[in-house]
Design a protein around this motif. Sequence first.
Motif, PDB file in Angstrom:
ATOM      1  N   SER A  67      39.608  41.283  43.231  1.00  0.00           N
ATOM      2  CA  SER A  67      40.125  42.458  42.534  1.00  0.00           C
ATOM      3  C   SER A  67      41.642  42.367  42.355  1.00  0.00           C
ATOM      4  N   PRO A  68      42.145  42.384  41.100  1.00  0.00           N
ATOM      5  CA  PRO A  68      43.597  42.363  40.886  1.00  0.00           C
ATOM      6  C   PRO A  68      44.304  43.547  41.531  1.00  0.00           C
ATOM      7  N   THR A  69      43.636  44.699  41.567  1.00  0.00           N
ATOM      8  CA  THR A  69      44.230  45.887  42.190  1.00  0.00           C
ATOM      9  C   THR A  69      44.443  45.668  43.686  1.00  0.00           C
ATOM     10  N   THR A  70      43.416  45.133  44.352  1.00  0.00           N
ATOM     11  CA  THR A  70      43.534  44.868  45.789  1.00  0.00           C
ATOM     12  C   THR A  70      44.612  43.833  46.065  1.00  0.00           C
ATOM     13  N   LYS A  71      44.705  42.823  45.223  1.00  0.00           N
ATOM     14  CA  LYS A  71      45.751  41.801  45.385  1.00  0.00           C
ATOM     15  C   LYS A  71      47.133  42.435  45.325  1.00  0.00           C
ATOM     16  N   ARG A  72      47.326  43.341  44.354  1.00  0.00           N
ATOM     17  CA  ARG A  72      48.639  43.977  44.212  1.00  0.00           C
ATOM     18  C   ARG A  72      48.944  44.865  45.410  1.00  0.00           C
ATOM     19  N   ILE A  73      47.945  45.565  45.909  1.00  0.00           N
ATOM     20  CA  ILE A  73      48.171  46.428  47.072  1.00  0.00           C
ATOM     21  C   ILE A  73      48.571  45.592  48.285  1.00  0.00           C
ATOM     22  N   LEU A  74      47.946  44.431  48.453  1.00  0.00           N
ATOM     23  CA  LEU A  74      48.303  43.553  49.567  1.00  0.00           C
ATOM     24  C   LEU A  74      49.718  42.999  49.408  1.00  0.00           C
ATOM     25  N   ILE A  75      50.106  42.677  48.181  1.00  0.00           N
ATOM     26  CA  ILE A  75      51.477  42.208  47.924  1.00  0.00           C
ATOM     27  C   ILE A  75      52.475  43.312  48.261  1.00  0.00           C
ATOM     28  N   ALA A  76      52.168  44.531  47.816  1.00  0.00           N
ATOM     29  CA  ALA A  76      53.060  45.663  48.090  1.00  0.00           C
ATOM     30  C   ALA A  76      53.134  45.952  49.583  1.00  0.00           C
ATOM     31  N   SER A  77      52.003  45.851  50.278  1.00  0.00           N
ATOM     32  CA  SER A  77      52.017  46.119  51.721  1.00  0.00           C
ATOM     33  C   SER A  77      52.821  45.059  52.459  1.00  0.00           C
TER      34      SER A  77
END
Length: 514
Positions: free
Chosen positions: A147-157
């Motif tokens: 999921s691209p959304t989950t990837k971005r959330i992990l990058i932000a975290s």
Amino acid sequence: MEKHVSIDVYKLKLLLGGIVVGILSGAVVSMFRWSIQSSLTVFQHFYVEARTNWGIVVGLLAFLIVVGIIVGFMLKKEPNISGSGIPQVEAQLDGDLKIKWWSVLWRKFVGGILSIGPGLFLGREGPAIQLGSTIGQGFGELSHVDSPTTKRILIASGAAGGLAAAFNAPLAGCMFVIEEIYHNFSPMVWLTALASAVSSNLVALYVFGLTPVLDIPYKFSLPVGMYWHLIVLGIILGLLGRLYQIVILYMPSLYAKTKIPRSFQGLIPLILLVPVGMMFPKFIGGGNGLIVSLNHMNVGFWILAGIFILRFIFSMISYGSGLPGGIFLPILNLGAIIGAVYAVFMNQMGLLPISYESNLIIFAMAGYFACISKAPFTAIILVTEMVGSLGHLMPLVVISLIAYIVVDILNGAPIYEALKEKLTLNSTYLNQVSKYNDRIEIPVYEGSSIDGEYIRDISFPKEVLVIAIYRGEREIIPRGDTVVKAGDRIVMMVNAAQRAKFKKRLTTLINGID
């Protein structure tokens, strides 16, 4: 019922992912931070010894030239390690930039230590944010997250964890990501970012102890009758903050006139560092030690003003070269010096007891960062956590607001956003088609042109599918007769490769913001 359980499981997985990313970020950033601190101590000793030993001068010069060449080749191979890394993380989360996480991670780590450790006026915090973001990205890829959304959330975290470990400031790490980098107050984002920031900070506390990063003692709280100083100082900070923005954005153009290849322009500040370090060994580096010692220096107005000029000019020379290193701590350092200069001047004028110098140093740090970054909430929380006291909240708010307004009137943009616009982005992939869809979530601001409109009357691009509207915690499945209201968050799906392009169009459509 099944849908509710699946959402909870997804949130739990994100939360656990944020904790793992935070622990890894805390470990890497703590090593990064310790290495820089240790290197700076060693170099300060050599700069002092070099005053009476020409052999050490030649040795330092030769070593720093070799450092410049090594880091130059790193930059040539991986340009995305240049500068603080925060603009690159913003571009990555916006969908404008793709990076190879391992290539950036190890080069930023090594290049950052080599650049910041000798004493250049660069901060560790921007690189720490990028290091954390690459760890988040790497964790997502190694865990086979699709999921691209989950990837971005992990990058932000990971970015939140990086800042938390660099400053021992978990709340500020989380707030900075939401306010300045991710621009999204979705519960999934802030919950994961907070989990990462807290776990990362625990690792940093274990390594560096519980003492606040900026342990600045003060005797008295500033009386309300003296709040007019906050207005005057806030205006000064705003004017100097706008000057900072203008100069730092101009520096790459100035360096271009040297005709030195961009990757090797770091040789200039590294060579200049030798005489600067020999003359002012106590004032080199990001400036953390200088901030703590300002109120104990007992020096006059002109000496403090000279320190400010030195720090301002060489900070620009250091960062403008493109070497791996940030402006986060240097900005706070300059703000602290401005506060000290103001306090000493007003004391000489008989308008302020010198016992309030510590207070103004603390307030000015927040005001200067707030107006340059245009992230006032982050500035207030960050300084509060770094100082380790809640007794300054009201004056911090006042001075940050005044400085922010001044820069806003002077048309200053958020510095990291402005730096991101100057990145050379390879966006050829943006017109490709991905096998994945991706999520765009945009809040509807007060005054939006679609406030009160029916969904069917809004001209969404045909490639965009509106899948949900969040009104507080309530999720609304949109229909043609659903009315959009200010404060809603509209969730849309687009092709993952087209996300960046459509996010800009949709932001303009919904809120009239480019």
